[in-house]
Scaffold this motif. Sequence first.
Motif, mmCIF file in Angstrom:
data_model
loop_
_atom_site.group_PDB
_atom_site.id
_atom_site.type_symbol
_atom_site.label_atom_id
_atom_site.label_comp_id
_atom_site.label_asym_id
_atom_site.label_seq_id
_atom_site.Cartn_x
_atom_site.Cartn_y
_atom_site.Cartn_z
ATOM 1 N N UNK A 11 1.860 -0.122 -9.174
ATOM 2 C CA UNK A 11 2.591 -1.348 -8.908
ATOM 3 C C UNK A 11 2.485 -2.252 -10.114
ATOM 4 N N UNK A 12 2.891 -3.498 -9.948
ATOM 5 C CA UNK A 12 2.859 -4.410 -11.094
ATOM 6 C C UNK A 12 1.450 -4.740 -11.580
ATOM 7 N N UNK A 13 0.439 -4.637 -10.702
ATOM 8 C CA UNK A 13 -0.901 -5.017 -11.134
ATOM 9 C C UNK A 13 -1.966 -3.955 -10.882
ATOM 10 N N UNK A 14 -1.605 -2.812 -10.317
ATOM 11 C CA UNK A 14 -2.592 -1.772 -10.050
ATOM 12 C C UNK A 14 -1.973 -0.387 -10.152
ATOM 13 N N UNK A 18 -3.771 9.975 -7.327
ATOM 14 C CA UNK A 18 -3.950 10.815 -6.154
ATOM 15 C C UNK A 18 -5.270 11.568 -6.185
ATOM 16 N N UNK A 19 -5.958 11.624 -5.034
ATOM 17 C CA UNK A 19 -7.219 12.331 -4.929
ATOM 18 C C UNK A 19 -8.433 11.477 -5.221
ATOM 19 N N UNK A 20 -8.254 10.236 -5.675
ATOM 20 C CA UNK A 20 -9.372 9.345 -6.008
ATOM 21 C C UNK A 20 -9.667 8.409 -4.836
ATOM 22 N N UNK A 21 -10.896 7.906 -4.779
ATOM 23 C CA UNK A 21 -11.316 6.973 -3.738
ATOM 24 C C UNK A 21 -11.389 5.579 -4.346
ATOM 25 N N UNK A 22 -10.815 4.591 -3.632
ATOM 26 C CA UNK A 22 -10.767 3.219 -4.117
ATOM 27 C C UNK A 22 -11.234 2.255 -3.042
ATOM 28 N N UNK A 23 -11.781 1.119 -3.468
ATOM 29 C CA UNK A 23 -12.111 -0.002 -2.584
ATOM 30 C C UNK A 23 -10.911 -0.937 -2.613
ATOM 31 N N UNK A 24 -10.291 -1.149 -1.448
ATOM 32 C CA UNK A 24 -9.060 -1.928 -1.359
ATOM 33 C C UNK A 24 -9.226 -2.952 -0.236
ATOM 34 N N UNK A 25 -8.526 -4.082 -0.333
ATOM 35 C CA UNK A 25 -8.546 -5.094 0.723
ATOM 36 C C UNK A 25 -8.099 -4.459 2.044
ATOM 37 N N UNK A 26 -8.683 -4.915 3.143
ATOM 38 C CA UNK A 26 -8.445 -4.297 4.447
ATOM 39 C C UNK A 26 -6.979 -4.236 4.844
ATOM 40 N N UNK A 27 -6.223 -5.323 4.676
ATOM 41 C CA UNK A 27 -4.815 -5.301 5.103
ATOM 42 C C UNK A 27 -3.973 -4.373 4.231
ATOM 43 N N UNK A 28 -4.250 -4.330 2.930
ATOM 44 C CA UNK A 28 -3.522 -3.413 2.041
ATOM 45 C C UNK A 28 -3.869 -1.964 2.384
ATOM 46 N N UNK A 29 -5.154 -1.696 2.633
ATOM 47 C CA UNK A 29 -5.586 -0.342 2.984
ATOM 48 C C UNK A 29 -4.934 0.104 4.291
ATOM 49 N N UNK A 30 -4.860 -0.783 5.271
ATOM 50 C CA UNK A 30 -4.238 -0.447 6.551
ATOM 51 C C UNK A 30 -2.766 -0.086 6.368
ATOM 52 N N UNK A 31 -2.057 -0.826 5.520
ATOM 53 C CA UNK A 31 -0.642 -0.509 5.257
ATOM 54 C C UNK A 31 -0.500 0.846 4.567
ATOM 55 N N UNK A 32 -1.374 1.120 3.581
ATOM 56 C CA UNK A 32 -1.284 2.390 2.856
ATOM 57 C C UNK A 32 -1.577 3.574 3.778
ATOM 58 N N UNK A 33 -2.565 3.419 4.677
ATOM 59 C CA UNK A 33 -2.892 4.490 5.617
ATOM 60 C C UNK A 33 -1.752 4.670 6.622
#
Length: 73
Positions: A11-14, A18-33
């Motif tokens: 995206x514009x800032x991140x 694929x295949x990597x583990x990341x720490x993401x904000x809860x609401x963003x992680x919920x949308x991605x899942x």
Amino acid sequence: MLIKVLVSMSGPSETYTGGQVYEVANERAARMVARGFATAVEETVLAVEPGAASEPDMIAETPAPTSKRGRRK
């Protein structure tokens, strides 16, 4: 929240690989899942035995030079 990204995306800032583990904000992680781009990963805590060394006992040794450098005389 920890997530494992299934497909590479950016995206514009991140950027996520694929295949990597990341720490993401809860609401963003919920949308991605929810959209199928990632899966949730359970956070695990590693237990350390009392008295266990915190650093490995391996010491890197530099190899001895095999020949002198420079011009032959």
